[in-house]
Structure formats: structure tokens, C-alpha cells
Design a protein around this motif. Structure first.
Motif: not given
Length: 140
Positions: A29-34, A115-119
Motif C-alpha cells: 500500500g506504499k509507493s514512491i515517485g507519486n 501515504p504522506k506520513t511514510f518516508a
């Protein structure tokens, strides 16, 4: 009974395919690079407590995982991550060593995580996933 042709029949949207992809690829459920890279599984053990390492997959235009498994390194130490990125760029540009190392795929000085709170306040380095870590190779 007549079976509808899926190529010509409009099928209502269902979350089943995405749910099965999530299970198949162990997406967390987490992602990076939009949303460009979808993270998979739990955080991996890192030799440094300053970074977090995850497996990931590139997202296709529909947000589904595609392609080979990748490795993502996240760190709040952007300067160090940037130097590591520069090193990968130098190795990739050289003729002698370029095929002996995993390839760098992408670099973000802002991970643009969800989500915004991740990384939060992290950069991200996206690499090919090798068979083993350098430490495991040296210990073999």
C-alpha cells in the motif's frame, strides 16, 4: 447459456484484479515517485540504520505492478543518497565495470511517497534487484 465475449462486453469495474495483484506481488500500500513505484512486503534489514530498503515494482498506467522486482533505498540523508546516485552514474558510464553492478533505475531527492506520513523528508534510490547483496557475495 451464452457466455459473453470479454473483448466486446463492457464489464463493471471490480477491485478483484487489483486485490489479486496486491496479493501476488505482496504490495504493502506504499509507493514512491507519486505512484511510479509500488512498494512490496516489509522493510528489509539494512546494514545502516540510516536507510530503509524495500522491494518494489514499477506501476503501469493503471497503477498495477509490472516488470521485474526492483529495490528501493529510502534515506533522510539526502546528501549521502545523492553521492551514491553519482557513484552509480559514474559506474554506468564506464566501460570496464558497468555490467558487474546492479543498474540504477531512478533517483528522487524527494521520495514523493504515499501515504504522506511514510518516508517523510526522504530521498529514494531505485535499483535493479540483484541475486544477493554485496555482503552475501563476499561472505560466500
Amino acid at each position: 447459456p451464452t457466455v459473453p465475449n470479454p473483448a466486446t462486453t463492457s464489464v463493471p469495474f471490480t477491485k478483484e484484479p487489483l486485490a489479486s495483484k496486491k496479493a501476488e506481488y505482496n504490495l504493502n500500500g506504499k509507493s514512491i515517485g507519486n505512484g511510479k513505484y509500488l512498494l512490496s512486503g516489509q522493510k528489509l534489514k539494512s546494514t545502516s540504520i540510516r536507510s530503509e530498503i524495500y522491494y518494489a515494482y514499477r506501476a503501469d498506467k493503471n497503477g498495477n505492478p509490472t516488470g521485474p522486482r526492483l529495490t528501493v533505498k529510502l534515506s533522510t540523508n539526502i546528501d549521502s543518497l545523492s553521492r551514491e546516485n553519482d557513484t552509480y552514474n559514474k559506474v554506468a558510464g564506464g566501460l570496464l565495470y558497468r555490467d558487474n553492478f546492479v543498474r540504477k533505475i531512478d533517483f528522487f531527492d524527494d521520495a514523493q511517497a504515499s501515504p504522506k506520513t511514510f518516508a517523510k523528508n526522504c530521498g529514494a534510490l531505485v535499483l535493479e534487484s540483484g541475486e544477493r547483496t554485496l555482503r552475501a557475495l563476499c561472505d560466500a
